[in-house]
Design an enzyme around this catalytic site. Structure first.
Site, PDB file in Angstrom:
ATOM      1  N   SER A  46     -55.454   5.233  31.058  1.00 48.51           N
ATOM      2  CA  SER A  46     -54.334   4.368  30.685  1.00 48.51           C
ATOM      3  C   SER A  46     -54.861   3.123  29.994  1.00 48.51           C
ATOM      4  O   SER A  46     -55.985   2.661  30.275  1.00 48.51           O
ATOM      5  CB  SER A  46     -53.536   3.950  31.926  1.00 48.51           C
ATOM      6  OG  SER A  46     -52.646   2.885  31.623  1.00 48.51           O
ATOM      7  N   TYR A  93     -53.948   0.218  39.970  1.00 46.88           N
ATOM      8  CA  TYR A  93     -53.812   1.263  38.951  1.00 46.88           C
ATOM      9  C   TYR A  93     -54.821   1.036  37.836  1.00 46.88           C
ATOM     10  O   TYR A  93     -55.482   1.977  37.388  1.00 46.88           O
ATOM     11  CB  TYR A  93     -52.386   1.269  38.414  1.00 46.88           C
ATOM     12  CG  TYR A  93     -52.120   2.331  37.366  1.00 46.88           C
ATOM     13  CD1 TYR A  93     -51.966   3.661  37.735  1.00 46.88           C
ATOM     14  CD2 TYR A  93     -52.017   1.988  36.021  1.00 46.88           C
ATOM     15  CE1 TYR A  93     -51.721   4.637  36.778  1.00 46.88           C
ATOM     16  CE2 TYR A  93     -51.772   2.958  35.059  1.00 46.88           C
ATOM     17  CZ  TYR A  93     -51.617   4.282  35.445  1.00 46.88           C
ATOM     18  OH  TYR A  93     -51.381   5.247  34.497  1.00 46.88           O
TER      19      TYR A  93
END
Length: 241
Positions: free
Chosen positions: A134, A145
């Site tokens: 990501s 994350y």
């Protein structure tokens, strides 16, 4: 016999688009996910080349079901796409620890377990291992994350080094803002969407097919000399790293 691809997180969004692209290229595709009904809908959309395996890839006891579905065939492509943003308020240190561990399991442990389980079956030479990261790994903003996705970047260098002498490549694809997926379900506002689009140089959001096309390149003839790389597909939101 047709080539074989395994796509984790294959029921929705980027995983589904990638599996559909691979099926269109003539692969048999095994899609893996935790929700059988979602996988069934995806398989119907992908077509008869799709097989489903309901499994939580973070659970080592459930990984053998995927190996069984492979049935001893050579795996030409492994796309480790399973992952999620784990939300939480973390009122206590115990809550904070639980969220960080759950995030790591969802985004890193899933890829590690699946890759290790299928390692003996990867085609030699010619196998392709792809990890989905990501933009958050490169610019931050996602807390655990971001950290978990960044861990994939370091790990892919190890994979590429180990697999290279056997003719297997390993790369990371790092998407930017992608709509038409479940990632932002219930969390995206109109202002958030507008801000993310404006942050790109091309002034549009990405779609799952944008990522699937990057996979098409990596698994095709043009990707044979590409390994150990972080491939950014983000519309210019993050430049050159």
């Amino acid at each position: 016999m047709a080539r074989l691809a395994v796509v984790t997180g294959g029921g929705t969004g980027i995983g589904r688009a990638t599996a559909g692209m691979l099926a269109g290229e003539g692969y048999d595709v095994i899609i893996v996910g935790r929700r059988s009904e979602v996988l069934a809908e995806a398989a119907k959309w992908i077509g008869p080349q799709a097989t489903t395996v309901t499994a939580d890839c973070a659970d080592p006891d459930q990984i053998p079901a995927v190996v069984e579905a492979v049935g001893g065939r050579a795996v030409d492509v492994l796309v480790n796409n399973a992952g999620a943003y784990v939300a939480g308020d973390d009122p206590t240190l115990a809550d904070l620890a639980a969220r960080w561990r759950a995030t790591f399991d969802s985004n890193v442990t899933t890829a590690v377990l699946m890759t290790e389980a299928l390692r003996p079956l990867l085609r030699r030479p010619g196998g392709r291992v792809i990890l989905t990261s990501s933009i958050a790994a490169q610019r931050g903003g996602g807390g655990p994350y971001s950290a978990a996705k960044a861990a994939l970047h370091g790990w892919v260098f190890d994979l590429a080094t180990q697999f290279g002498p056997e003719g297997i490549t390993a790369n990371v694809i790092s998407p930017g803002y992608v709509t038409d997926s479940e990632f932002f379900t219930g969390r995206m506002t109109e202002e958030g969407h507008r801000t993310r689009v404006e942050a790109t140089l091309v002034k549009r959001a990405g779609v799952p097919d944008d990522i699937a096309e990057a996979v098409r390149w990596l698994v095709g003839p043009g990707g044979t000399f590409v390994t150990g790389q972080i491939i950014n597909v983000n519309g210019g939101s993050v430049l050159g790293r």
